[in-house]
Scaffold this motif. Structure first.
Motif, mmCIF file in Angstrom:
data_model
loop_
_atom_site.group_PDB
_atom_site.id
_atom_site.type_symbol
_atom_site.label_atom_id
_atom_site.label_comp_id
_atom_site.label_asym_id
_atom_site.label_seq_id
_atom_site.Cartn_x
_atom_site.Cartn_y
_atom_site.Cartn_z
ATOM 1 N N SER A 36 0.839 -1.202 0.000
ATOM 2 C CA SER A 36 0.000 0.000 0.000
ATOM 3 C C SER A 36 0.872 1.249 0.000
ATOM 4 C CB SER A 36 -0.901 0.017 1.233
ATOM 5 O OG SER A 36 -0.131 0.216 2.413
ATOM 6 N N GLY A 37 0.249 2.397 -0.249
ATOM 7 C CA GLY A 37 0.991 3.655 -0.233
ATOM 8 C C GLY A 37 1.588 3.946 1.124
ATOM 9 N N VAL A 38 0.845 3.642 2.184
ATOM 10 C CA VAL A 38 1.350 3.882 3.543
ATOM 11 C C VAL A 38 2.553 2.995 3.820
ATOM 12 C CG1 VAL A 38 0.816 3.587 5.989
ATOM 13 C CG2 VAL A 38 -0.837 4.701 4.488
ATOM 14 N N GLU A 39 2.496 1.748 3.364
ATOM 15 C CA GLU A 39 3.622 0.833 3.578
ATOM 16 C C GLU A 39 4.867 1.312 2.827
ATOM 17 O OE1 GLU A 39 1.229 -3.384 4.340
ATOM 18 O OE2 GLU A 39 1.696 -2.746 2.287
ATOM 19 N N VAL A 40 4.671 1.745 1.577
ATOM 20 C CA VAL A 40 5.798 2.263 0.789
ATOM 21 C C VAL A 40 6.369 3.514 1.457
ATOM 22 C CG1 VAL A 40 6.483 3.300 -1.410
ATOM 23 C CG2 VAL A 40 4.990 1.306 -1.393
ATOM 24 N N GLY A 41 5.484 4.419 1.859
ATOM 25 C CA GLY A 41 5.926 5.654 2.511
ATOM 26 C C GLY A 41 6.687 5.389 3.789
ATOM 27 N N SER A 42 6.234 4.391 4.557
ATOM 28 C CA SER A 42 6.905 4.095 5.823
ATOM 29 C C SER A 42 8.296 3.518 5.590
ATOM 30 C CB SER A 42 6.062 3.117 6.654
ATOM 31 O OG SER A 42 5.993 1.843 6.030
ATOM 32 N N ILE A 43 8.471 2.734 4.517
ATOM 33 C CA ILE A 43 9.790 2.182 4.219
ATOM 34 C C ILE A 43 10.740 3.294 3.790
ATOM 35 C CG2 ILE A 43 11.054 0.761 2.540
ATOM 36 C CD1 ILE A 43 8.852 -1.323 2.805
ATOM 37 N N PHE A 44 10.262 4.237 3.000
ATOM 38 C CA PHE A 44 11.103 5.373 2.626
ATOM 39 C C PHE A 44 11.375 6.272 3.825
ATOM 40 C CE2 PHE A 44 10.515 4.122 -1.687
ATOM 41 C CZ PHE A 44 11.520 4.748 -2.419
ATOM 42 N N ALA A 45 10.444 6.305 4.767
ATOM 43 C CA ALA A 45 10.635 7.124 5.970
ATOM 44 C C ALA A 45 11.760 6.598 6.841
ATOM 45 C CB ALA A 45 9.338 7.187 6.774
ATOM 46 N N THR A 46 12.206 5.352 6.614
ATOM 47 C CA THR A 46 13.330 4.825 7.393
ATOM 48 C C THR A 46 14.591 5.661 7.175
ATOM 49 O OG1 THR A 46 13.962 3.260 5.636
ATOM 50 C CG2 THR A 46 12.428 2.465 7.325
ATOM 51 N N ALA A 355 11.769 14.348 6.315
ATOM 52 C CA ALA A 355 11.685 13.156 5.458
ATOM 53 C C ALA A 355 10.817 12.077 6.095
ATOM 54 C CB ALA A 355 13.082 12.606 5.186
ATOM 55 N N PHE A 356 10.905 11.939 7.416
ATOM 56 C CA PHE A 356 10.096 10.929 8.099
ATOM 57 C C PHE A 356 8.609 11.237 7.950
ATOM 58 C CE2 PHE A 356 7.726 9.773 11.960
ATOM 59 C CZ PHE A 356 7.819 8.389 11.873
ATOM 60 N N PHE A 357 8.211 12.453 8.309
ATOM 61 C CA PHE A 357 6.791 12.811 8.215
ATOM 62 C C PHE A 357 6.321 12.830 6.763
ATOM 63 C CE2 PHE A 357 7.695 14.870 12.430
ATOM 64 C CZ PHE A 357 6.878 14.036 13.160
ATOM 65 N N GLY A 358 7.204 13.245 5.838
ATOM 66 C CA GLY A 358 6.842 13.263 4.430
ATOM 67 C C GLY A 358 6.546 11.871 3.909
ATOM 68 N N GLY A 359 7.366 10.893 4.309
ATOM 69 C CA GLY A 359 7.137 9.525 3.872
ATOM 70 C C GLY A 359 5.824 8.967 4.392
ATOM 71 N N ILE A 360 5.553 9.193 5.666
ATOM 72 C CA ILE A 360 4.330 8.673 6.272
ATOM 73 C C ILE A 360 3.086 9.358 5.699
ATOM 74 C CG2 ILE A 360 3.036 8.420 8.419
ATOM 75 C CD1 ILE A 360 5.454 6.585 8.209
ATOM 76 N N LEU A 361 3.090 10.696 5.669
ATOM 77 C CA LEU A 361 1.901 11.436 5.244
ATOM 78 C C LEU A 361 1.634 11.289 3.751
ATOM 79 C CD1 LEU A 361 2.345 14.683 7.395
ATOM 80 C CD2 LEU A 361 0.833 12.743 7.813
ATOM 81 N N SER A 362 2.679 11.234 2.933
ATOM 82 C CA SER A 362 2.459 11.083 1.492
ATOM 83 C C SER A 362 1.852 9.716 1.192
ATOM 84 C CB SER A 362 3.766 11.262 0.724
ATOM 85 O OG SER A 362 4.721 10.275 1.069
ATOM 86 N N GLY A 363 2.276 8.688 1.929
ATOM 87 C CA GLY A 363 1.681 7.369 1.753
ATOM 88 C C GLY A 363 0.204 7.382 2.105
ATOM 89 N N TRP A 364 -0.138 8.116 3.145
ATOM 90 C CA TRP A 364 -1.544 8.232 3.541
ATOM 91 C C TRP A 364 -2.349 8.935 2.454
ATOM 92 C CZ3 TRP A 364 -4.880 12.348 4.291
ATOM 93 C CH2 TRP A 364 -6.101 12.041 4.921
ATOM 94 N N VAL A 365 -1.809 9.988 1.858
ATOM 95 C CA VAL A 365 -2.505 10.725 0.795
ATOM 96 C C VAL A 365 -2.753 9.815 -0.406
ATOM 97 C CG1 VAL A 365 -2.274 12.587 -0.913
ATOM 98 C CG2 VAL A 365 -1.663 13.005 1.471
ATOM 99 N N VAL A 366 -1.730 9.049 -0.802
ATOM 100 C CA VAL A 366 -1.894 8.143 -1.947
ATOM 101 C C VAL A 366 -2.980 7.115 -1.670
ATOM 102 C CG1 VAL A 366 -0.759 6.333 -3.301
ATOM 103 C CG2 VAL A 366 0.451 8.459 -2.816
#
Length: 415
Positions: A36-46, A355-366
């Motif tokens: 999912s987008g949230v999962e992808v975003g969270s991995i990039f947020a690492t 970068a952390f918040f961007g990864g999480i929030l962008s995944g949520w938006v997608v």
């Protein structure tokens, strides 16, 4: 081999390792692994999580205990092993843990590679300010070359991109041990952990101007990796409408125009700083992000390809104008004894928290704009554009700063 050539090869490999997967990994996880987008975003947020503490921690290790070139080599070898394992993993929880550890291994190497480069040039009596930029630009070339290689070989949706990165990381890890020795600093000048991560610089938050600047740095830092996360997936979703177009067949090649633009816009910064001042240059950057996202929302790989190309070109201004002008602003405003800490704080706010918040929030938006597996990219990109627009409209009213031509010239001379 000439030391400049050796450092050029090191910097080329340093960013080849990253470029092999950074732009296409999101598309691989969504299209192949069905994350999912949230999962992808969270991995990039690492990468943001790792940037909060690992560069500082390993910087202290290199300053006090182990040669910097050895720390660099060890990190890349560990990263290579983790990437080899990641290429075989299809489970989100497991891949998240592996990529978190990979981020912890890779993110510190950017600063460590600079340290090794500076040390090698200084030992050979070479002017660092003049010699390093032409060497460092080959890092961007390496990043672009890796993107093209993965694209031409058809591996943008394949775990092969991780094997390519792992192979390069292993080579670089072994190569790093051959670089000129940079031993620990045997003095009380070695930086403390609090200084390295920028904690000494938190005194700057007492100044309203600096507090506002760092808050905006965090907010804008959230936008820096969004198109890296989802750019490939965005282009891939046009494969049924525009199956034979350049952008769908070669997404990495199209996206690499952004990195090419970055290398060109960096050359214009001294002119813009002198002409308009740091506040306006940063404002240009924020509105460039509005255009970056907005043009993605309007464009497509078919009739709207020119809009996507325009977005790629504008990326150079969006990325460079904020990062470099912001760094120069911090350099000038901070007292001499906390400048290193202030730069650490700037990086913490942008590449760490942002970068952390961007990864999480962008995944949520997608995910929010995805229905039955179909992503509404117009709404997604326009949401990101609206976010940047809010920052752009707010920034000049709350950030009080007056341009002084003489001072800006002094900054340019420093740059």
């Amino acid at each position: 081999m000439n030391i400049k050539l050796r450092l050029t090869l090191m910097n080329f490999l340093q960013f080849f390792v990253w470029g092999s997967w950074l732009i296409s990994f999101g598309g691989y996880m969504i299209a192949t692994l069905k994350f999912s987008g949230v999962e992808v975003g969270s991995i990039f947020a690492t990468m943001g999580i790792a940037s909060l503490f690992m560069p500082a921690f390993l910087g202290i290790i290199a300053d006090r205990f182990i040669n910097a070139e050895k720390v660099l080599g060890i990190c890349h070898i560990i990263g290579a092993l983790l990437l080899f394992v990641a290429a075989k993993v299809e489970s989100y929880p497991t891949l998240y843990i592996i990529m978190l550890f990979n981020s912890m291994a890779y993110m510190p190497t950017i600063a460590l590679a600079n340290t090794v480069s500076y040390n090698a040039l200084e030992k050979n009596g070479i002017n660092i300010i003049k010699a390093f930029p032409p060497i460092r630009v080959w890092g961007t070339v390496g990043f672009i070359f890796a993107m093209w290689m993965v694209d031409f070989l058809g591996w943008t949706k394949s775990p092969m991109q991780l094997y390519v990165s792992a192979g390069a990381a292993l080579i670089l890890g072994l190569y790093a041990f051959t670089m000129p020795k940079r031993p620990p600093i045997k003095s009380t000048d070695a930086r403390s952990f609090s200084s390295s991560v920028g904690l000494d610089a938190f005194v700057l938050f007492r100044k309203k101007k600096m507090a506002i600047f760092f808050i905006f740095a965090m907010f804008l830092g959230a936008a820096l990796q969004i198109t890296n996360l989802f750019g490939g997936t965005f282009l891939d979703d046009f494969k049924t409408i525009y199956p034979d177009t350049f952008g769908v067949k070669h997404p990495n090649l199209l996206l690499s125009v952004s990195q090419i633009s970055e290398t060109l816009f960096i050359l214009t910064i001294p002119f813009f700083l002198n002409k308009f001042g740091i506040k306006k240059v940063m404002l240009f950057s924020i509105f460039a992000w509005v255009l970056r996202f907005g043009l993605f929302g309007l464009g497509n790989p078919g009739s709207g390809l020119y809009l996507l190309v325009m977005s790629m070109i504008i990326y150079g201004m969006a990325f460079d104008f904020f990062n470099i002008s912001g760094s120069l602003f911090v350099e000038r405003e901070a007292d001499l004894n906390i400048r290193a800490s202030a730069q650490g704080l700037f990086m913490l706010m942008t590449n760490g928290l942002g970068a952390f918040f961007g990864g999480i929030l962008s995944g949520w938006v997608v995910d929010h704009f995805t229905q039955n597996g179909i992503r509404n990219w117009e709404h997604i990109w326009f949401t990101f554009a609206a976010y940047a627009l809010i920052l752009g409209v707010t920034f000049p009213f709350v950030f009080k700063y007056k341009h002084d031509t003489a001072e800006e010239k002094a900054v340019n001379n420093h740059f």
